[in-house]
Scaffold this motif. Structure first.
Motif: not given
Length: 225
Positions: A52-60
């Protein structure tokens, strides 16, 4: 040179020497600590682990607000050609080298989780079934609409379906869209963009945090900041 100057010079040289030794020792310890910290989770990896990670995507941000969890992206660990990869639903579904996957996350933070009974359940035969189940999704588009279909697929859906097909286990509880917190402006904006005025509130969804909190998993490693 007077006796006083000689003593003063000797003291200054001694201080410089001691300072150099202390700095060298500290740098050495820091280097060892950082190396240990960066590589701590990697040797512990096993096939079938979920990362698991904290995404940098727009939806995050929207996912974090709706699920009340900082973890917005996940994937499953498999080995290919003697190298570790994260099989993930991004755009498109793909195999990403493990270290590259970690580096891409916010502050390189990750949490690695494993099935509690992995030693008995995740046999080579079962891992083979999981890989075979996952092949049908390779190259498919990411599902930003979070629909429960195989046409497109999102991150936690990919991992959930691979586990279900390969082991019969359900990692995390399926929910409906109405179960999430859709009240924040950021979430409302995303929902409006995706669905207009017809939000599919009864759509089945498996969220990253539901998998993260599953009692079937245990945390085996974490890293980053």
């Amino acid at each position: 040179m007077s006796g006083f100057k000689k003593v003063l010079l000797s003291v200054l040289l001694l201080l410089a020497l001691v300072t150099g030794v202390v700095l060298a020792a500290r740098n050495n310890l820091t280097g060892k600590h950082l190396t240990k910290k960066v590589s701590a989770g990697i040797p512990a990896v096993q096939e079938g682990d979920i990362i698991f990670q904290v995404s940098e995507s727009d939806l995050s941000t929207a996912i974090q607000l709706a699920t009340h969890s900082k973890y917005s992206h996940c994937g499953i660990i498999f080995k290919r050609d003697d190298q570790w990869y994260v099989y993930e639903a991004l755009q498109p579904v793909r195999y990403t080298p493990l270290q590259q996957w970690i580096n891409r996350g916010q502050r390189r933070h990750f949490v690695l989780k494993r099935l509690k009974d992995a030693a008995t359940v995740l046999t080579p035969e079962v891992i083979g079934r999981m890989k075979t189940a996952g092949k049908q999704y390779n190259g498919k588009d990411y599902d930003a609409y979070f629909a429960w279909s195989d046409t497109r697929i999102y991150c936690s859906e990919l991992v959930w379906k691979i586990y279900k097909a390969g082991t019969g286990l359900e990692i995390g509880e399926l929910q409906t869209m109405r179960d999430f917190d859709l009240s924040s402006p950021a979430v409302k904006k995303i929902m409006k963009t995706l669905y207009g005025d017809h939000v599919p509130l009864e759509e089945r969804i498996i969220s990253p945090v539901s998998m993260f909190s599953s009692p079937l998993l245990v945390t085996v490693a974490q890293g980053g900041n």
